[in-house]
Write a protein that holds these residues in place. Structure first.
Motif, PDB file in Angstrom:
ATOM      1  N   GLY A 265      19.144 -14.954   8.891  1.00  0.00           N
ATOM      2  CA  GLY A 265      19.830 -15.790   9.868  1.00  0.00           C
ATOM      3  C   GLY A 265      21.336 -15.812   9.734  1.00  0.00           C
ATOM      4  N   THR A 266      21.913 -14.895   8.963  1.00  0.00           N
ATOM      5  CA  THR A 266      23.366 -14.883   8.772  1.00  0.00           C
ATOM      6  C   THR A 266      24.089 -14.076   9.844  1.00  0.00           C
ATOM      7  OG1 THR A 266      23.284 -12.919   7.347  1.00  0.00           O
ATOM      8  CG2 THR A 266      23.090 -15.083   6.272  1.00  0.00           C
ATOM      9  N   LEU A 267      23.322 -13.319  10.645  1.00  0.00           N
ATOM     10  CA  LEU A 267      23.950 -12.455  11.646  1.00  0.00           C
ATOM     11  C   LEU A 267      23.642 -12.879  13.079  1.00  0.00           C
ATOM     12  CD1 LEU A 267      23.284  -8.954  10.029  1.00  0.00           C
ATOM     13  CD2 LEU A 267      25.277 -10.451   9.761  1.00  0.00           C
ATOM     14  N   ALA A 268      22.447 -13.394  13.308  1.00  0.00           N
ATOM     15  CA  ALA A 268      22.034 -13.733  14.669  1.00  0.00           C
ATOM     16  C   ALA A 268      20.805 -14.624  14.603  1.00  0.00           C
ATOM     17  CB  ALA A 268      21.721 -12.459  15.462  1.00  0.00           C
ATOM     18  N   MET A 269      20.479 -15.218  15.751  1.00  0.00           N
ATOM     19  CA  MET A 269      19.237 -15.983  15.869  1.00  0.00           C
ATOM     20  C   MET A 269      18.202 -15.108  16.556  1.00  0.00           C
ATOM     21  SD  MET A 269      20.625 -19.815  16.880  1.00  0.00           S
ATOM     22  CE  MET A 269      21.842 -19.275  18.087  1.00  0.00           C
ATOM     23  N   ILE A 270      17.046 -14.977  15.936  1.00  0.00           N
ATOM     24  CA  ILE A 270      15.987 -14.114  16.474  1.00  0.00           C
ATOM     25  C   ILE A 270      15.156 -14.911  17.460  1.00  0.00           C
ATOM     26  CG2 ILE A 270      13.927 -12.785  15.890  1.00  0.00           C
ATOM     27  CD1 ILE A 270      15.238 -12.325  13.115  1.00  0.00           C
ATOM     28  N   ALA A 271      15.008 -14.364  18.663  1.00  0.00           N
ATOM     29  CA  ALA A 271      14.225 -15.031  19.704  1.00  0.00           C
ATOM     30  C   ALA A 271      12.855 -14.400  19.868  1.00  0.00           C
ATOM     31  CB  ALA A 271      14.969 -14.992  21.039  1.00  0.00           C
ATOM     32  N   GLU A 272      12.806 -13.073  19.875  1.00  0.00           N
ATOM     33  CA  GLU A 272      11.546 -12.363  20.071  1.00  0.00           C
ATOM     34  C   GLU A 272      11.535 -11.116  19.200  1.00  0.00           C
ATOM     35  OE1 GLU A 272      10.927 -11.435  24.202  1.00  0.00           O
ATOM     36  OE2 GLU A 272      11.461 -13.454  24.872  1.00  0.00           O
ATOM     37  N   ALA A 273      10.342 -10.582  18.985  1.00  0.00           N
ATOM     38  CA  ALA A 273      10.196  -9.340  18.235  1.00  0.00           C
ATOM     39  C   ALA A 273       9.146  -8.472  18.901  1.00  0.00           C
ATOM     40  CB  ALA A 273       9.801  -9.622  16.786  1.00  0.00           C
ATOM     41  N   GLU A 274       9.422  -7.189  18.928  1.00  0.00           N
ATOM     42  CA  GLU A 274       8.472  -6.193  19.419  1.00  0.00           C
ATOM     43  C   GLU A 274       7.973  -5.438  18.195  1.00  0.00           C
ATOM     44  OE1 GLU A 274       8.911  -4.049  23.509  1.00  0.00           O
ATOM     45  OE2 GLU A 274       9.729  -2.726  21.960  1.00  0.00           O
ATOM     46  N   LEU A 275       6.661  -5.448  17.989  1.00  0.00           N
ATOM     47  CA  LEU A 275       6.095  -5.019  16.717  1.00  0.00           C
ATOM     48  C   LEU A 275       5.124  -3.859  16.870  1.00  0.00           C
ATOM     49  CD1 LEU A 275       5.300  -8.616  15.439  1.00  0.00           C
ATOM     50  CD2 LEU A 275       7.332  -7.254  14.891  1.00  0.00           C
ATOM     51  N   ASN A 276       5.138  -2.999  15.899  1.00  0.00           N
ATOM     52  CA  ASN A 276       4.178  -1.903  15.809  1.00  0.00           C
ATOM     53  C   ASN A 276       2.873  -2.415  15.202  1.00  0.00           C
ATOM     54  OD1 ASN A 276       3.268   0.930  15.529  1.00  0.00           O
ATOM     55  ND2 ASN A 276       3.482   0.497  13.350  1.00  0.00           N
ATOM     56  N   LEU A 277       1.751  -1.980  15.740  1.00  0.00           N
ATOM     57  CA  LEU A 277       0.439  -2.427  15.272  1.00  0.00           C
ATOM     58  C   LEU A 277      -0.343  -1.253  14.704  1.00  0.00           C
ATOM     59  CD1 LEU A 277      -0.436  -4.606  18.403  1.00  0.00           C
ATOM     60  CD2 LEU A 277       0.757  -5.325  16.318  1.00  0.00           C
ATOM     61  N   LEU A 278      -1.293  -1.563  13.831  1.00  0.00           N
ATOM     62  CA  LEU A 278      -2.124  -0.542  13.196  1.00  0.00           C
ATOM     63  C   LEU A 278      -3.604  -0.868  13.396  1.00  0.00           C
ATOM     64  CD1 LEU A 278      -0.250  -0.135   9.789  1.00  0.00           C
ATOM     65  CD2 LEU A 278      -0.099   1.354  11.792  1.00  0.00           C
ATOM     66  N   PRO A 279      -4.471   0.148  13.325  1.00  0.00           N
ATOM     67  CA  PRO A 279      -5.913  -0.112  13.417  1.00  0.00           C
ATOM     68  C   PRO A 279      -6.408  -0.856  12.181  1.00  0.00           C
ATOM     69  CG  PRO A 279      -5.399   2.216  13.791  1.00  0.00           C
ATOM     70  CD  PRO A 279      -4.163   1.592  13.242  1.00  0.00           C
ATOM     71  N   ILE A 280      -7.298  -1.791  12.387  1.00  0.00           N
ATOM     72  CA  ILE A 280      -7.916  -2.491  11.266  1.00  0.00           C
ATOM     73  C   ILE A 280      -8.795  -1.506  10.503  1.00  0.00           C
ATOM     74  CG2 ILE A 280      -9.519  -4.332  10.599  1.00  0.00           C
ATOM     75  CD1 ILE A 280      -8.665  -5.823  13.130  1.00  0.00           C
ATOM     76  N   PRO A 281      -8.651  -1.425   9.188  1.00  0.00           N
ATOM     77  CA  PRO A 281      -9.525  -0.513   8.419  1.00  0.00           C
ATOM     78  C   PRO A 281     -11.001  -0.816   8.689  1.00  0.00           C
ATOM     79  CG  PRO A 281      -7.769  -1.357   7.034  1.00  0.00           C
ATOM     80  CD  PRO A 281      -7.700  -2.119   8.316  1.00  0.00           C
ATOM     81  N   ALA A 282     -11.773   0.236   8.875  1.00  0.00           N
ATOM     82  CA  ALA A 282     -13.187   0.046   9.226  1.00  0.00           C
ATOM     83  C   ALA A 282     -13.966  -0.565   8.068  1.00  0.00           C
ATOM     84  CB  ALA A 282     -13.801   1.381   9.638  1.00  0.00           C
ATOM     85  N   ARG A 283     -13.694  -0.117   6.853  1.00  0.00           N
ATOM     86  CA  ARG A 283     -14.426  -0.614   5.699  1.00  0.00           C
ATOM     87  C   ARG A 283     -13.439  -0.925   4.568  1.00  0.00           C
ATOM     88  NH1 ARG A 283     -18.484  -2.990   5.801  1.00  0.00           N
ATOM     89  NH2 ARG A 283     -19.260  -2.261   3.794  1.00  0.00           N
ATOM     90  N   ALA A 284     -13.735  -1.967   3.814  1.00  0.00           N
ATOM     91  CA  ALA A 284     -12.893  -2.350   2.683  1.00  0.00           C
ATOM     92  C   ALA A 284     -13.765  -2.893   1.558  1.00  0.00           C
ATOM     93  CB  ALA A 284     -11.858  -3.392   3.100  1.00  0.00           C
ATOM     94  N   ALA A 285     -13.321  -2.669   0.341  1.00  0.00           N
ATOM     95  CA  ALA A 285     -14.007  -3.220  -0.832  1.00  0.00           C
ATOM     96  C   ALA A 285     -12.960  -3.512  -1.894  1.00  0.00           C
ATOM     97  CB  ALA A 285     -15.057  -2.250  -1.365  1.00  0.00           C
ATOM     98  N   LEU A 286     -13.304  -4.430  -2.786  1.00  0.00           N
ATOM     99  CA  LEU A 286     -12.416  -4.771  -3.895  1.00  0.00           C
ATOM    100  C   LEU A 286     -13.141  -4.539  -5.212  1.00  0.00           C
ATOM    101  CD1 LEU A 286     -10.801  -8.141  -2.702  1.00  0.00           C
ATOM    102  CD2 LEU A 286      -9.911  -5.818  -2.442  1.00  0.00           C
ATOM    103  N   ILE A 287     -12.461  -3.870  -6.122  1.00  0.00           N
ATOM    104  CA  ILE A 287     -12.970  -3.708  -7.485  1.00  0.00           C
ATOM    105  C   ILE A 287     -12.208  -4.714  -8.351  1.00  0.00           C
ATOM    106  CG2 ILE A 287     -13.375  -2.113  -9.386  1.00  0.00           C
ATOM    107  CD1 ILE A 287     -13.039   0.180  -7.387  1.00  0.00           C
ATOM    108  N   ASN A 288     -12.937  -5.657  -8.912  1.00  0.00           N
ATOM    109  CA  ASN A 288     -12.348  -6.762  -9.666  1.00  0.00           C
ATOM    110  C   ASN A 288     -12.561  -6.499 -11.153  1.00  0.00           C
ATOM    111  OD1 ASN A 288     -12.044  -8.404  -7.084  1.00  0.00           O
ATOM    112  ND2 ASN A 288     -14.260  -8.111  -7.169  1.00  0.00           N
TER     113      ASN A 288
END
Length: 1018
Positions: A265-288
Motif C-alpha cells: 500500500g505504499t504506492l497505490a490503492m488496489i481496487a481490483e485484480a485480474e488473476l490467473n487460475l489453474l486446474p484443481i489437481p485430480a488426486r492428492a495424498a499426504l504422507i505424514n
C-alpha cells in the motif's frame, strides 16, 4: 461501581474536516472514527499497536478516487492513508496513525470468472477461499496457498505478495497476477498489465503521473539490470516489495505489477485484480512422516524434495504438542499415532499430486520405497492420507500452527518478529541449527515450522513484552537473525512482508535502495501512502522495530493478574481466525452477519483489553468491583444506576462502546472452541456486563430473560394466557415493547405429567441410592433443561422411550436452574448461587454411578464450561451416552428403508465437543444408517439471542446464510434432524417446520432388542 471511562486519544481537527469533505464529495462507503473502531484497527497479528485517526470502508473504485482527490486538497495534505485487507499481517504492514482504507467490508465481489481463459476478476476485498469456493464448480483454483486463506483478502495478498505451502510448485501471488486496477495518489484510475514495447513507448510519452511512473521504473530496470542481478538472491522467495528483478518478464514484456505486488500500500490503492487460475489437481495424498528428532525431519526433508513431491512442510514438537490439544486433532489423530513410547519431536508432511488414481499410487510407492531404504529410514513411521476430507483436515492443522503457538498459559508467549526468513533450501538445516542455538543461548522457548522445500522457516520466540529485558531482545534477536540470514544467502522477509521491519531494507538492497526511493517518489511524491515502510524519501526515516509502540506497552499497564483473569481477552494475538468468511463455518456468526470487525472475537478482545487498561489507569481492579457490586443493596444500586443512565456527562463513556460490541455476541462459544488462542468472548462478556450494569440501568428484557428458568413452571400453569400473548398481534407488540420477540408457544403436553403417567420417577437422591449396583448400571438419569422440558417435552419423552427399548430404566432429574441465561446476561452473582445448588444436586447423583445425560447440547455443555470448578461430574451429551451403549441398539429395517438421514448439529456442540459429529455417525452407523452431517453455520437463535427484538434482524440474516437452504432442500423422505432446542425453535419460527431431535428419530426406528433383558427398576 466502575467509573466513567474516557479514551485517551482524540481525532485531530484536520481529520474531522476530512470526513465531512469526503461526504460532500460523494463518498458512498462507511466512515468510522469512534474510539471503538480506532481501538480495533490499532492492532494486527504483530507485536505493534498504532491507533489510526479513522477508518474508511469504500464501496467501489469511485470511493477510492474520491479519497485520493480529497487527500490532494491543501487542507488535508498532512493526512496519510494505509490500505488494509484481512488485518492479519505479522509486521504491522497496515498499521498507521493516519486513515485506514479497508476494502473488505463492501468491495468483496467476484466480478467475472472466465473458465475458458482461466481468468477471474475480483475486487480487492474478496477472500481467497471465497474465490476458490466460487471457482470449484469450474474445476479451477487460485493457487497461492496461505494459512490465513479463509480471511486473507486478494488485495492483502497482492500487497504482501503472499504465498505459503506449495510455493515451489505454484509460486507467489505475483506469479498469478495478470492485471491490477489501482488508484494512484492523485486519484488516477489505472489498469496495470504487462506491456509490449509499443504499448510501453506510448505510455512513457504521457505527461501525467502514469507516464512518470512508467518512465522511472523502465529506466531503473534498464540502467540497473546488472546490479539487480547481483543483489537479488536466486530464491523461490525472492525479495518482493518493489521487485526490480522481475520488471521484465520472461517473454520480455514490461510488467509494473512486479513493483506493485508486495508494495504494502505504499504506492497505490488496489481496487481490483485480474488473476490467473489453474486446474484443481485430480488426486492428492499426504504422507505424514514422524521423527524422534526435529533435525532428522529437516535433513529428511531434502530427500523428500528430491523425490519431486509437490510440497514438504515440517513441524516441530512444540507446535505438534499444541495441535494435540486443538479442536482439529480429533479428526486427524489417527494419522499421527504413538510409536511405542517413542516421542515424536518433528513431522514432515509430503504432498503428492496426480492426474488419476494409478499415477497417484505410483508416486506414493516411489516415495515410500525411498523412505524405507538405507540412510533415508530415519523416521519413526508414516501414514498416508488419501481421502480428500482427511487431506484437508491435516492441512487445516498445519494452517492453524501459527495461531496455536499463542495457545499457552502465562504472559510469556510466542510472538512474531523474525518468523519468515528464507534461505536456499540446501542451507536450511544448518541455518536452523544456528537459529536454534541463537534462541537457546538467549534462554528462550519457541516453536518452529515451515515450508522446507522453499527454504522458509517460521519461528516465534516466546517473550513477555511487558518486561523491559524482553523488549530489548526484539532488537538483539532481529539484528542477529538478519546477520545470520544474510550469511546463509537468504532474506529476512520470505513470506509475510516488511512492514515495521523495513528498517533492514537498505541493508539488503544496498546501493539499489535509492532506486526504491525513486519509485516511491514517482508513485507518491508527498509520501502520503503508508509512509515509513519499504522506502522513504531522502531525508526521511523508515520505521524502526523499536521505535513503534508495542502491544506490551498497554499490557504493562493492565498487569498480568488482570490479563489472566479475563479469559484470554488480553492475549488475543490477532491471527484473525474469527474473520472466517465461510457462511457454513460456525466461527463468529455476528461478524459474518455484520462484516463489522468490532463484532468479532478479535474486535471484542481488543475493546476489552482497552477497557481494562482504562480501568487500570484509574487504579480500579474489576474483580474487586464485582465483589462490592454483589454486596450492595438493590434499592441504592438502582438509584445510582438510574442517575448514571440519565446523566448526559456519561454519554462519552468508553464502556458504552464496549457494550455495543458485546450486544451482538450470540454467546455461541465458537470462539472458545475454534480460536487457536482460546479467546472466550462469552466468558469475559458476562464479566463486563456485570460491571457495566452495576453502573447503568439494564433494559427491561434482561430481568425477564434471566428469570426464565424459574418462571417457566409458573407460566406453564397459565399456559392459555401465555399462548394468547405470544400468539396474537397485540401480545407480540406488547412483548416487543419489553424487548422480546418470536417467543414460542407452550405445548399442551406436560413432561411432568407424562413422565408420571409412564411411571418414570424423578431422580431423588434417596431413591437412586436405594438401587443395587446392578440396577444402577441399568439406569439412566435424563437431565432435562427447562427449555426442552417445557417447550419441547417430546424430546424427553422420546429419550425415555428409547432408554426402555435399550433395556434401561429411565429417571428424570428434578427441576433445576441451569443458569446459562443468567451467565450470558452478566448476572454472575445469581448464577453462582443457582449453579452451586444445581452442581451439588448433580454431583451427588453422579456419585451413585448412574449415567447423567443431557438433552440440549448448549445447556449440557454449560456444565463443562460455566460450571468449571463447581462440578466434577460429567453430564453426557446424548451421542456420548449412545456411543457407550451401542450394543443395546437395533434398528427396525422397515423404519429406515428408502430414507436418508441428515443431522444439523448445534454450533456450540460442533466447536466445543469436536467428537460430536463422529459420535452421531457411529450411533446411526450401528443402526445401518449412513448419516450425513450438514455443513451449516449458526442458525441465528443461539439460546435467547434471537428472541431479543434488537437482535432479530441479525438472527434472521444468519438463518438465511446456511440453514434455510438445508431446510428448504429436505424432502419428505429426508430425516432432517437438529440437536439444539433453539435451532429447532428458529426453524419453526421462520419456516414453520418441525425438525426432530435425534432421540426422536432413533426412538422411532429402533426396535426392542430381545437379547437385552428389560430393566424393571422403574
Amino acid at each position: 461501581m466502575i467509573p466513567r471511562l474516557r479514551p485517551n486519544g482524540s481525532i485531530p481537527l484536520p481529520a474531522v474536516g476530512f470526513f465531512q469533505r469526503l461526504i460532500e464529495a460523494g463518498f458512498d462507503g462507511d466512515l468510522e472514527s469512534g474510539a471503538a473502531s480506532r481501538t480495533v484497527f490499532s492492532t494486527d497479528n504483530s507485536i505493534y499497536q498504532i491507533e489510526p485517526t479513522g477508518i474508511l470502508f469504500p464501496r467501489g473504485v469511485e470511493d477510492l478516487q474520491i479519497t485520493a482527490a480529497v487527500l490532494s486538497e491543501p487542507a488535508f495534505r498532512e493526512i496519510t492513508v494505509a490500505p488494509r485487507g484481512g488485518g492479519t499481517g505479522t509486521n504491522g504492514q497496515s498499521l498507521t496513525s493516519g486513515i485506514v482504507v479497508d476494502c473488505s467490508r463492501h468491495m468483496n465481489s467476484i466480478l467475472e470468472i472466465d473458465p475458458i481463459r482461466r481468468i477471474a476478476r475480483v475486487q480487492a476485498g474478496v477472500v481467497k477461499d471465497q474465490l476458490n469456493q466460487a471457482l470449484k464448480p469450474y474445476g479451477l483454483f487460485f493457487a497461492p496457498e496461505l494459512s490465513t486463506s479463509n480471511r486473507a483478502t486478494i488485495g492483502g495478498m497482492v500487497s504482501t505478495d503472499a504465498c505459503g505451502q506449495g510455493s515451489c510448485l505454484y509460486g507467489k501471488t505475483s506469479n498469478h497476477v495478470l492485471g491490477l486496477r489501482i488508484v494512484l495518489a492523485d486519484g488516477s484510475d489505472w489498469w496495470s498489465r504487462p506491456l509490449d514495447e509499443a504499448a510501453l513507448e506510448e505510455i512513457v510519452a504521457r505527461e501525467d503521473r502514469v507516464g512518470e511512473i512508467h518512465r522511472t521504473v523502465d529506466r531503473i530496470a534498464r540502467e540497473k539490470r546488472d546490479r539487480i542481478a547481483e543483489i537479488f538472491p536466486k530464491l523461490n522467495r525472492y525479495m518482493t516489495g518493489y521487485d526490480l528483478a522481475h520488471i521484465r518478464r520472461g517473454d520480455g514484456r514490461f510488467d509494473l505489477n512486479a513493483i506493485l505486488c508486495g508494495s504494502e500500500g505504499t504506492l497505490a490503492m488496489i481496487a481490483e485484480a485480474e488473476l490467473n487460475l489453474l486446474p484443481i489437481p485430480a488426486r492428492a495424498a499426504l504422507i505424514n512422516i514422524r521423527y524422534g528428532d526435529f533435525n532428522a525431519a529437516l535433513e529428511d526433508a531434502r530427500t523428500l524434495v528430491a523425490l519431486n513431491v509437490a510440497s514438504v512442510e515440517t513441524v516441530d514438537e512444540k507446535v505438534l504438542g499444541l495441535a494435540r490439544g486443538d479442536i482439529i486433532w480429533t479428526g486427524i489423530a489417527r494419522f499421527f499415532p504413538d510409536d511405542g513410547g517413542r516421542t515424536t519431536n518433528g513431522i514432515n508432511i509430503a504432498e503428492v499430486l496426480a492426474d488419476d488414481e494409478a499415477e497417484l499410487e505410483r508416486k506414493l510407492a516411489g516415495v515410500t520405497a525411498a523412505l524405507a531404504t538405507g540412510a533415508n529410514a530415519r523416521h519413526l513411521g508414516y501414514t498416508i492420507a488419501r481421502d480428500h476430507a482427511d487431506v484437508e483436515a491435516i492441512w487445516s492443522m498445519r494452517k492453524r500452527a501459527v495461531g496455536l503457538l499463542g495457545n499457552v498459559d502465562g504472559p510469556v508467549r510466542p510472538v512474531a518478529f523474525v518468523e519468515d526468513t528464507a534461505v536456499p533450501p540446501d542451507n536450511l538445516a544448518a541455518y536452523i541449527r544456528e537459529f536454534r542455538a541463537l534462541l537457546d543461548g538467549a534462554g528462550l522457548s519457541y516453536g518452529m515450522f515451515g515450508h522446507v522445500d522453499a527454504g522458509v522457516l517460521h519461528v516465534r520466540p516466546a517473550l513477555d513484552l511487558t518486561r523491559n529485558d524482553h523488549v530489548r531482545l526484539v532488537r538483539e534477536i532481529s539484528d542477529a537473525v538478519v546477520a545470520l540470514t544474510r550469511r546463509y544467502g537468504g532474506v529476512l522477509w520470505g513470506e509475510h512482508g516488511k512492514g515495521v521491519r523495513s528498517e533492514y531494507v537498505p541493508e539488503f538492497f544496498g546501493d539499489l535502495y535509492p532506486s526504491l526511493q525513486e519509485i516511491k517518489r514517482a508513485f507518491d511524491p508527498e509520501n502520503r501512502l503508508n509512509p515509513g515502510k519499504i522506502a522513504a524519501p531522502s531525508g526521511q526515516a523508515l520505521l524502526k522495530i523499536d521505535d513503534v509502540p508495542l502491544r506490551g506497552d498497554t499490557d504493562r499497564i493492565i498487569g498480568n493478574e488482570i490479563r489472566s483473569a479475563f479469559d484470554n481477552a488480553a492475549y488475543c494475538n490477532g491471527n484473525g481466525a474469527c474473520f472466517d468468511f465461510d457462511e457454513t463455518s460456525p466461527m463468529c456468526p455476528s461478524y459474518k452477519a455484520t462484516r463489522d470487525r468490532r463484532f468479532s472475537p478479535k474486535g471484542r478482545a481488543a475493546l476489552m483489553r482497552e477497557w481494562l487498561r482504562l480501568l487500570a489507569e484509574k487504579g480500579i481492579d474489576p474483580r474487586q468491583e464485582a465483589k462490592r457490586l454483589r454486596q450492595s443493596g438493590p434499592l441504592a444500586s438502582f438509584a445510582r444506576r438510574a442517575f448514571n443512565s440519565l446523566n448526559p456527562q456519561n454519554r462519552d463513556d468508553f464502556s458504552h462502546e464496549v457494550r455495543v460490541s458485546m450486544d451482538t455476541c450470540l454467546a455461541c462459544k465458537a470462539c472458545a472452541g475454534q480460536c487457536p488462542v482460546k479467546v472466550s468472548v462469552p466468558a469475559f462478556r458476562s464479566k463486563f456486563l456485570e460491571l457495566y450494569y452495576g453502573r447503568y440501568l439494564r433494559p427491561l428484557k434482561d430481568p425477564l430473560v434471566a428469570a426464565i428458568e424459574t418462571t417457566l413452571p409458573l407460566v406453564h400453569r397459565i399456559r392459555p394466557a401465555y399462548n394468547l400473548v405470544v400468539g396474537t398481534r397485540a401480545g407480540r407488540m406488547m412483548m416487543r415493547v419489553a424487548g422480546l420477540t418470536s417467543l414460542p408457544r407452550l405445548p399442551v403436553i406436560s413432561l411432568a405429567k407424562e413422565a408420571a403417567r409412564l411411571g418414570v420417577p424423578p431422580a431423588t437422591l434417596p431413591q437412586i441410592e436405594a438401587l443395587s449396583p446392578r440396577e444402577r448400571q441399568q439406569s439412566v438419569i435424563f437431565v432435562a433443561d427447562a427449555f426442552t422440558a417445557y417447550f419441547d417435552p417430546e424430546v424427553a419423552l422420546a429419550a425415555i422411550g428409547l432408554a426402555r427399548k435399550m433395556g434401561l430404566s429411565p429417571f428424570l432429574a428434578a427441576s433445576h436452574v441451569n443458569g446459562k441465561a443468567l451467565h450470558v446476561h452478566g448476572y454472575l452473582g445469581r448464577f453462582e448461587a443457582a449453579a452451586g445448588r444445581t452442581a451439588h444436586y448433580l454431583q451427588r447423583l453422579d456419585d451413585t454411578g448412574v449415567a447423567l445425560v443431557g438433552l440440549d447440547p448448549s445447556m449440557t455443555l454449560a456444565f463443562r464450561s460455566e460450571y468449571k470448578g463447581m462440578l466434577k461430574a460429567t453430564i453426557l451429551l446424548p451421542q456420548e451416552w449412545l456411543v457407550a451403549n451401542l450394543g443395546r441398539l437395533a434398528a427396525s429395517p422397515s423404519a429406515i428403508k428408502g430414507r436418508s438421514f441428515r443431522l444439523m448439529a448445534h454450533c456450540t456442540e460442533r466447536t466445543n465437543a469436536p467428537a460430536s459429529i463422529a459420535q452421531w455417525k457411529r450411533v446411526f452407523g450401528s443402526l445401518g444408517i449412513d448419516l450425513q452431517a450438514a455443513e451449516t453455520g449458526c442458525c441465528g437463535m443461539a439460546g435467547t439471542f434471537g428472541h431479543e427484538a434488537r437482535n432479530r434482524p441479525i438472527s434472521e440474516r444468519l438463518y438465511a446464510m446456511s440453514w434455510k437452504q438445508e431446510v428448504d432442500a429436505a424432502g419428505d423422505t429426508d430425516g432432517l434432524m437438529a440437536t439444539g432446542y433453539s435451532c429447532r425453535s428458529q426453524v419453526k419460527e421462520i419456516d414453520n417446520k418441525r425438525l426432530p431431535h435425534p432421540f426422536q428419530v432413533i426412538d422411532k426406528i429402533i426396535s426392542e432388542n430381545p437379547d437385552i433383558p428389560q430393566a424393571d427398576v422403574a
